[in-house]
Design a protein around this motif. Structure first.
Motif, PDB file in Angstrom:
ATOM      1  N   UNK A  66       1.206  -1.251   0.022  1.00 13.69           N
ATOM      2  CA  UNK A  66      -0.337  -0.311   0.356  1.00 13.69           C
ATOM      3  C   UNK A  66       1.210   1.202   0.120  1.00 13.69           C
ATOM      4  N   UNK A  67       2.146   0.535   0.959  1.00 14.05           N
ATOM      5  CA  UNK A  67       2.766   2.386   1.114  1.00 14.05           C
ATOM      6  C   UNK A  67       3.659   3.003  -0.441  1.00 14.05           C
ATOM      7  N   UNK A  68       4.222   1.382  -1.469  1.00 15.43           N
ATOM      8  CA  UNK A  68       4.478   1.783  -2.461  1.00 15.43           C
ATOM      9  C   UNK A  68       3.261   2.303  -3.888  1.00 15.43           C
ATOM     10  N   UNK A  69       2.003   1.925  -3.437  1.00 15.34           N
ATOM     11  CA  UNK A  69       0.889   1.938  -4.552  1.00 15.34           C
ATOM     12  C   UNK A  69       0.712   3.988  -3.787  1.00 15.34           C
ATOM     13  N   UNK A  70       1.068   4.630  -2.650  1.00 18.06           N
ATOM     14  CA  UNK A  70       0.802   5.970  -2.516  1.00 18.06           C
ATOM     15  C   UNK A  70       1.821   6.908  -3.143  1.00 18.06           C
ATOM     16  N   UNK A  71       2.532   5.954  -3.553  1.00 17.02           N
ATOM     17  CA  UNK A  71       4.441   6.691  -3.235  1.00 17.02           C
ATOM     18  C   UNK A  71       4.166   7.295  -4.751  1.00 17.02           C
ATOM     19  N   UNK A  72       3.163   5.822  -6.023  1.00 16.41           N
ATOM     20  CA  UNK A  72       3.059   6.136  -6.931  1.00 16.41           C
ATOM     21  C   UNK A  72       2.729   7.423  -7.132  1.00 16.41           C
ATOM     22  N   UNK A  73       2.722   7.977  -8.510  1.00 14.66           N
ATOM     23  CA  UNK A  73       2.415   9.009  -8.937  1.00 14.66           C
ATOM     24  C   UNK A  73       1.492   8.357 -10.378  1.00 14.66           C
ATOM     25  N   UNK A  74       0.263   8.445 -10.677  1.00 13.94           N
ATOM     26  CA  UNK A  74       0.470   7.502 -11.952  1.00 13.94           C
ATOM     27  C   UNK A  74      -0.129   8.838 -12.495  1.00 13.94           C
ATOM     28  N   UNK A  75      -0.363   8.650 -13.982  1.00 13.22           N
ATOM     29  CA  UNK A  75      -0.555   9.516 -15.233  1.00 13.22           C
ATOM     30  C   UNK A  75      -0.131   9.161 -16.972  1.00 13.22           C
ATOM     31  N   UNK A  76      -1.003   9.576 -17.565  1.00 13.73           N
ATOM     32  CA  UNK A  76      -1.137   9.336 -18.513  1.00 13.73           C
ATOM     33  C   UNK A  76       0.476   9.689 -19.466  1.00 13.73           C
ATOM     34  N   UNK A  77       0.525   8.772 -20.503  1.00  7.87           N
ATOM     35  CA  UNK A  77       1.103   8.712 -21.484  1.00  7.87           C
ATOM     36  C   UNK A  77       1.770  10.333 -22.218  1.00  7.87           C
ATOM     37  N   UNK A  78       0.389  11.055 -22.212  1.00 11.93           N
ATOM     38  CA  UNK A  78       0.594  11.527 -23.219  1.00 11.93           C
ATOM     39  C   UNK A  78       1.580  12.975 -22.598  1.00 11.93           C
ATOM     40  N   UNK A  79       0.460  12.900 -20.407  1.00  8.20           N
ATOM     41  CA  UNK A  79       1.509  14.287 -19.573  1.00  8.20           C
ATOM     42  C   UNK A  79       2.078  13.690 -19.179  1.00  8.20           C
ATOM     43  N   UNK A  80       2.512  12.757 -19.304  1.00  9.48           N
ATOM     44  CA  UNK A  80       4.422  12.571 -18.782  1.00  9.48           C
ATOM     45  C   UNK A  80       5.379  12.953 -20.052  1.00  9.48           C
ATOM     46  N   UNK A  81       4.720  13.013 -21.309  1.00 10.11           N
ATOM     47  CA  UNK A  81       5.679  13.490 -22.031  1.00 10.11           C
ATOM     48  C   UNK A  81       5.383  14.401 -22.531  1.00 10.11           C
ATOM     49  N   UNK A  82       4.316  15.047 -22.518  1.00 10.52           N
ATOM     50  CA  UNK A  82       4.290  16.718 -21.822  1.00 10.52           C
ATOM     51  C   UNK A  82       5.689  17.620 -21.363  1.00 10.52           C
ATOM     52  N   UNK A  83       5.484  17.109 -19.732  1.00  7.81           N
ATOM     53  CA  UNK A  83       5.661  17.295 -19.046  1.00  7.81           C
ATOM     54  C   UNK A  83       7.610  16.634 -18.859  1.00  7.81           C
ATOM     55  N   UNK A  84       7.720  15.954 -19.289  1.00  2.00           N
ATOM     56  CA  UNK A  84       8.940  16.089 -19.789  1.00  2.00           C
ATOM     57  C   UNK A  84       9.644  16.336 -20.081  1.00  2.00           C
ATOM     58  N   UNK A  85       9.035  17.067 -21.539  1.00  7.58           N
ATOM     59  CA  UNK A  85       9.654  18.143 -22.959  1.00  7.58           C
ATOM     60  C   UNK A  85       9.599  19.590 -22.198  1.00  7.58           C
ATOM     61  N   UNK A  86       8.819  19.398 -21.050  1.00  4.25           N
ATOM     62  CA  UNK A  86       8.957  21.217 -20.327  1.00  4.25           C
ATOM     63  C   UNK A  86       9.540  21.255 -19.804  1.00  4.25           C
ATOM     64  N   UNK A  87      10.206  19.990 -18.722  1.00  9.42           N
ATOM     65  CA  UNK A  87      11.436  20.428 -18.027  1.00  9.42           C
ATOM     66  C   UNK A  87      12.988  20.286 -18.601  1.00  9.42           C
ATOM     67  N   UNK A  88      12.513  19.749 -19.972  1.00  9.46           N
ATOM     68  CA  UNK A  88      14.096  19.724 -21.201  1.00  9.46           C
ATOM     69  C   UNK A  88      14.052  20.348 -21.738  1.00  9.46           C
ATOM     70  N   UNK A  89      13.165  21.495 -21.953  1.00 10.34           N
ATOM     71  CA  UNK A  89      13.537  23.078 -21.798  1.00 10.34           C
ATOM     72  C   UNK A  89      14.310  23.761 -20.956  1.00 10.34           C
TER      73      UNK A  89
END
Length: 221
Positions: A66-89
């Motif tokens: 349960x602790x492992x699940x609580x620490x995880x943040x679930x995002x869609x691939x589209x959102x992850x790709x957008x955030x990754x590109x944002x922080x890369x720039x």
């Protein structure tokens, strides 16, 4: 192994043992009935303790999952790709800004050309490069402000403000409105040299937190 499985295993083990003991008691006669009763009672107590031990271990494992699940943040691939590109720039723009600031005011005392004309030309080149880099990093940050968590935005903004302080100090050498002699105006304070080190350290820490944040994201399709 769930609790029903544990109960079954424990029960099977003790049933077999009880059958064996029953055979022994029958061979000894009815006088052993009391001993059989005591044995049966103790066996039940021991079985309950074993069940409790396994249940405790099972509960600990469940809590860990349960602790492992609580620490995880679930995002869609589209959102992850957008955030990754944002922080890369942002990282690219900030790296360039900090590099230019560090060239303009190094972390520690800098050597300067002996020739005055060459020195002024180098100073202007370093200042222009740093000023342009600060503007680009500022635009990148403000243009994406709505999509950056506040805690990260504040860290980026703090670094930007420190870089602007370096620009302000460097600009003093061209401030004709001050009565300070030109030689004094061109001196960089010890605080400014230390500030460059602070800027680099804060950027390193921020990148470490960003890596940790991105690692905690669990991408779902």
């Amino acid at each position: 192994m769930d609790t029903s499985t544990i109960t079954t295993v424990v029960s099977l083990g003790w049933d077999s043992l009880l059958k064996l003991m029953g055979s022994v008691v029958l061979s000894l006669g009815g006088g052993a009935a009391v001993a059989l009763f005591i044995f049966h009672f103790m066996a039940d107590r021991l079985a309950e303790r074993l069940k409790g031990k396994y249940q405790l271990e099972l509960d600990k494992k469940i809590e860990g999952y349960k602790a492992d699940l609580d620490n995880k943040k679930y995002v869609t691939k589209t959102k992850f790709d957008a955030e990754f590109d944002l922080y890369r720039r942002l990282s690219k723009a900030y790296f360039e800004m900090i590099k230019c600031i560090s060239v303009m005011i190094p972390q520690g005392y800098a050597t300067v050309p002996a020739d005055e004309g060459t020195r002024k030309k180098v100073d202007e080149e370093h200042y222009d490069a740093a000023r342009k880099a600060v503007v680009i990093a500022q635009d990148e940050l403000n243009g994406n402000a709505a999509f950056i968590p506040e805690t990260f935005f504040d860290r980026y903004e703090e670094i930007r403000r420190l870089c602007v302080m370096q620009l302000d100090e460097f600009e003093e050498r061209w401030n004709v409105g001050t009565l300070v002699p030109q030689q004094e105006r061109e001196k960089i304070s010890w605080e400014a040299y230390k500030r460059t080190g602070e800027i680099n350290e804060k950027f390193r820490e921020l990148n470490g937190e960003l890596r940790k944040y991105l690692d905690e994201l669990d991408v779902i399709e």
